[in-house]
Design an enzyme around this catalytic site. Structure first.
Site, PDB file in Angstrom:
ATOM      1  N   ARG A 101      -2.421   5.467 -34.133  1.00  0.00           N
ATOM      2  CA  ARG A 101      -3.083   4.914 -32.942  1.00  0.00           C
ATOM      3  C   ARG A 101      -3.525   6.023 -32.003  1.00  0.00           C
ATOM      4  NH1 ARG A 101       1.226   1.135 -30.771  1.00  0.00           N
ATOM      5  NH2 ARG A 101      -0.303   0.580 -29.183  1.00  0.00           N
ATOM      6  N   ARG A 119     -13.060   0.389 -27.009  1.00  0.00           N
ATOM      7  CA  ARG A 119     -12.375   1.483 -27.692  1.00  0.00           C
ATOM      8  C   ARG A 119     -13.306   2.356 -28.533  1.00  0.00           C
ATOM      9  NH1 ARG A 119      -6.981  -1.565 -27.817  1.00  0.00           N
ATOM     10  NH2 ARG A 119      -5.490  -0.027 -28.521  1.00  0.00           N
ATOM     11  N   LYS A 171      -2.008   0.007 -19.232  1.00  0.00           N
ATOM     12  CA  LYS A 171      -3.179  -0.851 -18.979  1.00  0.00           C
ATOM     13  C   LYS A 171      -2.776  -2.330 -18.948  1.00  0.00           C
ATOM     14  CE  LYS A 171      -5.486   0.466 -22.666  1.00  0.00           C
ATOM     15  NZ  LYS A 171      -4.518   1.375 -23.316  1.00  0.00           N
ATOM     16  N   ARG A 218       7.079  -4.485 -31.662  1.00  0.00           N
ATOM     17  CA  ARG A 218       5.727  -4.505 -32.235  1.00  0.00           C
ATOM     18  C   ARG A 218       5.663  -3.642 -33.487  1.00  0.00           C
ATOM     19  NH1 ARG A 218       1.156  -3.585 -27.685  1.00  0.00           N
ATOM     20  NH2 ARG A 218       0.187  -2.580 -29.478  1.00  0.00           N
ATOM     21  N   ARG A 273       9.188   0.554 -25.641  1.00  0.00           N
ATOM     22  CA  ARG A 273       8.588  -0.755 -25.881  1.00  0.00           C
ATOM     23  C   ARG A 273       8.974  -1.292 -27.261  1.00  0.00           C
ATOM     24  NH1 ARG A 273       2.191  -1.080 -25.292  1.00  0.00           N
ATOM     25  NH2 ARG A 273       2.190  -0.047 -27.293  1.00  0.00           N
TER      26      ARG A 273
HETATM   27  P1  AMP Z   1      -3.407  -2.930 -28.026  1.00  0.00           P
HETATM   28  O1  AMP Z   1      -2.420  -4.009 -27.738  1.00  0.00           O
HETATM   29  O2  AMP Z   1      -4.564  -2.940 -27.065  1.00  0.00           O
HETATM   30  O3  AMP Z   1      -2.782  -1.578 -28.148  1.00  0.00           O
HETATM   31  O4  AMP Z   1      -4.057  -3.260 -29.455  1.00  0.00           O
HETATM   32  C1  AMP Z   1      -3.264  -3.339 -30.611  1.00  0.00           C
HETATM   33  C2  AMP Z   1      -4.121  -3.142 -31.848  1.00  0.00           C
HETATM   34  O5  AMP Z   1      -5.130  -4.148 -31.918  1.00  0.00           O
HETATM   35  C3  AMP Z   1      -4.881  -1.823 -31.907  1.00  0.00           C
HETATM   36  O6  AMP Z   1      -4.104  -0.751 -32.391  1.00  0.00           O
HETATM   37  C4  AMP Z   1      -6.028  -2.189 -32.847  1.00  0.00           C
HETATM   38  O7  AMP Z   1      -5.614  -2.261 -34.194  1.00  0.00           O
HETATM   39  C5  AMP Z   1      -6.354  -3.609 -32.399  1.00  0.00           C
HETATM   40  N1  AMP Z   1      -7.334  -3.610 -31.292  1.00  0.00           N
HETATM   41  C6  AMP Z   1      -7.164  -4.129 -30.044  1.00  0.00           C
HETATM   42  N2  AMP Z   1      -8.250  -3.984 -29.299  1.00  0.00           N
HETATM   43  C7  AMP Z   1      -9.161  -3.345 -30.077  1.00  0.00           C
HETATM   44  C8  AMP Z   1     -10.501  -2.890 -29.877  1.00  0.00           C
HETATM   45  N3  AMP Z   1     -11.128  -3.058 -28.710  1.00  0.00           N
HETATM   46  N4  AMP Z   1     -11.117  -2.273 -30.925  1.00  0.00           N
HETATM   47  C9  AMP Z   1     -10.517  -2.107 -32.108  1.00  0.00           C
HETATM   48  N5  AMP Z   1      -9.250  -2.486 -32.361  1.00  0.00           N
HETATM   49  C10 AMP Z   1      -8.571  -3.107 -31.363  1.00  0.00           C
END
Ligand code: AMP
Length: 187
Positions: A144, A88, A13, A133, A127
């Site tokens: 996750r 989410r 994404k 990360r 990654r």
């Molecule tokens: P991502 O980079 O989108 O995978 O987000 C990394 C982390 O940020 C996730 O595992 C969540 O802990 C938090 N996070 C990001 N976006 C959201 C969201 N829309 N709702 C809840 N947690 C989020």
């Protein structure tokens, strides 16, 4: 045009979102990126989110809606955005719909990035070695994926019930997937 990207962690994404946003000349609202930036800068929002993010769980809907509200109020967002990593949960889907409605807008298209679990694990491991990360370590990744299955997968049904979802086969080169996304959007 408001576009929403859905799919499990590691589905591409982020990468595809950048390409779509550039092509359409609209900003990307990537809550994960915004949260990581807040953590790095030690802002109150970052301090609130850090431990939850590192564990691989989802941060609260309330915090996410605050971020989205702020991003949508920026002049650059006036003609639409690409939502990446948000929505989410079902409450977030409802919250985003309500926020857009106040602007006379709605999600015009949802792209669902379809990948297998094996592919996800491979990509995230790759990654982790490149970006380092904290939430890409194996225990956090399992968390996750569980959060995705339990809280985010139902969001796909929510949007499908309302129409406007295109499933994208998200395995292949970045260019091949980008072509499929372009076709789905018609531009
Ligand atoms: P991502 O980079 O989108 O995978 O987000 C990394 C982390 O940020 C996730 O595992 C969540 O802990 C938090 N996070 C990001 N976006 C959201 C969201 N829309 N709702 C809840 N947690 C989020």
């Amino acid at each position: 045009m408001d576009i929403l990207l859905l799919g499990p962690p590691g589905a591409g994404k982020g990468t595809q979102g950048v390409l779509i946003a550039e092509r359409l000349g609209i900003p990307k609202v990537a809550t994960g990126d915004l949260l990581r930036e807040a953590v790095k800068n030690g802002t109150p929002l970052g301090l609130e989110a850090k431990a939850v993010m590192e564990s691989g769980a989802l941060v609260s809907d309330d915090l996410i809606m605050r971020i989205v509200g702020e991003e949508l109020s920026k002049p650059a967002a006036a003609n639409g955005v690409v939502f990446d990593g948000v929505v989410r949960t079902i409450p977030q889907a409802e919250g985003v719909a309500a926020l857009l409605a106040t602007l006379g807008r709605k999600i015009d298209r949802v792209l669902f990035f379809d990948v297998t679990d094996e592919e996800i694990l491979e990509r995230i491991e790759k990654r982790r070695t490149v970006e380092g990360r904290a939430d890409d370590d194996p225990a956090a990744v399992q968390r996750r994926l569980r959060a995705y299955r339990e809280q985010t997968a139902p969001v796909l049904d929510w949007y499908e019930a309302r129409g406007g979802v295109t499933r994208i086969h998200a395995i292949g080169t970045v260019e091949a997937v980008a072509d499929r996304a372009r076709e789905a959007l018609g531009r």
